[in-house]
Scaffold this motif. Structure first.
Motif, PDB file in Angstrom:
ATOM      1  N   CYS A 286      27.554  34.721  47.835  1.00  0.00           N
ATOM      2  CA  CYS A 286      28.831  34.092  47.579  1.00  0.00           C
ATOM      3  C   CYS A 286      29.055  34.884  46.348  1.00  0.00           C
ATOM      4  O   CYS A 286      30.243  35.500  46.144  1.00  0.00           O
ATOM      5  N   GLN A 287      28.055  35.105  45.386  1.00  0.00           N
ATOM      6  CA  GLN A 287      28.214  35.806  44.183  1.00  0.00           C
ATOM      7  C   GLN A 287      28.309  37.318  44.275  1.00  0.00           C
ATOM      8  O   GLN A 287      29.210  37.880  43.664  1.00  0.00           O
TER       9      GLN A 287
ATOM     10  N   ARG B 102      29.606  38.721  46.933  1.00  0.00           N
ATOM     11  CA  ARG B 102      30.936  38.950  47.492  1.00  0.00           C
ATOM     12  C   ARG B 102      31.947  38.859  46.693  1.00  0.00           C
ATOM     13  O   ARG B 102      32.898  39.797  46.630  1.00  0.00           O
ATOM     14  N   GLU B 103      32.024  38.080  45.785  1.00  0.00           N
ATOM     15  CA  GLU B 103      32.849  37.790  44.594  1.00  0.00           C
ATOM     16  C   GLU B 103      32.610  38.938  43.727  1.00  0.00           C
ATOM     17  O   GLU B 103      33.935  39.466  43.103  1.00  0.00           O
ATOM     18  N   ALA B 104      31.414  39.370  43.410  1.00  0.00           N
ATOM     19  CA  ALA B 104      31.531  40.459  42.371  1.00  0.00           C
ATOM     20  C   ALA B 104      32.063  41.764  43.048  1.00  0.00           C
ATOM     21  O   ALA B 104      32.802  42.562  42.435  1.00  0.00           O
ATOM     22  N   ARG B 105      31.716  42.098  44.128  1.00  0.00           N
ATOM     23  CA  ARG B 105      32.221  43.239  45.097  1.00  0.00           C
ATOM     24  C   ARG B 105      33.676  43.329  45.003  1.00  0.00           C
ATOM     25  O   ARG B 105      34.517  44.198  44.851  1.00  0.00           O
ATOM     26  N   LYS B 106      34.264  41.829  45.066  1.00  0.00           N
ATOM     27  CA  LYS B 106      35.845  41.803  45.240  1.00  0.00           C
ATOM     28  C   LYS B 106      36.560  42.178  44.048  1.00  0.00           C
ATOM     29  O   LYS B 106      37.750  42.792  43.831  1.00  0.00           O
ATOM     30  N   GLN B 107      35.515  42.025  42.749  1.00  0.00           N
ATOM     31  CA  GLN B 107      36.267  42.227  41.594  1.00  0.00           C
ATOM     32  C   GLN B 107      35.986  43.514  40.907  1.00  0.00           C
ATOM     33  O   GLN B 107      36.131  44.058  39.888  1.00  0.00           O
TER      34      GLN B 107
END
Length: 180
Positions: A25-26, A28-33
């Motif tokens: 989850c971390q 995927r979130e970092a990649r989104k940002q």
């Protein structure tokens, strides 16, 4: 220390580990940002899996050491994770990265029976959610490891990643129950 996974239950334990889920989850979130450095750092902390080799022979490898404050290269004997020392186990991996579509939707193009007929044993989505891995029984008639990956890719109408040629290649675990 390297732990050998010998059962389906042990493999499921890796994929269904709550800590793995948190890290994925971390990532995927970092990649989104757009924070690829953080995503890469977290990915490197995921459990590594080698599907194609079950052991490595002892061999010599040049390593850098410091002696009297100076760096020099010496030959060191050990069990190194090298292509040339891999003990192949009969498996191959098709690695498909940078997908334009959701890997779950892509997976629905085939039936479990079709995949099993091709020798596919395991399919899982990468931590980035942009790739899918197929672990399958290598076929002698298809050739070497990369030829096997390319042939499975052709059968599934996919594009193989060149990483399938390296028996020592480590893949990081993803999250959730693998498809097969």
């Amino acid at each position: 220390m390297t732990e050998q996974i010998a059962t389906a239950e042990q493999l499921e334990g890796v994929f269904n580990n709550p800590e793995t889920y948190r890290k994925v989850c971390q990532i995927r979130e970092a990649r989104k940002q757009g924070d690829l450095k953080t995503a890469s750092s977290i990915k490197n902390s995921l459990e590594g899996l080698i599907f194609v080799a079950d052991d490595f022979a002892e061999c010599e490898k040049p390593v850098k050491v410091k002696e009297n404050g100076e760096e020099k290269e010496v030959m060191q004997r050990g069990k190194w994770r090298l292509q040339k020392s891999a003990h192949l186990n009969g498996l191959a991996v098709l690695d498909v990265d940078h997908l334009k579509e959701d890997p779950r939707q892509l997976f629905q193009k085939w039936t479990i029976e079709q995949l099993r007929e091709l020798g596919v044993l395991l399919v899982f989505i990468t931590s980035s959610n942009e790739g899918i891995k197929f672990v399958f029984m290598a076929r002698k008639e298809w050739g070497n490891l990369i030829q096997n990956a390319c042939e499975l890719a052709r059968q599934l109408s996919l594009q193989a990643d060149e990483s399938g040629k390296d028996a020592s290649r480590m893949f990081t675990s993803g999250w959730r129950h693998p498809f097969l």
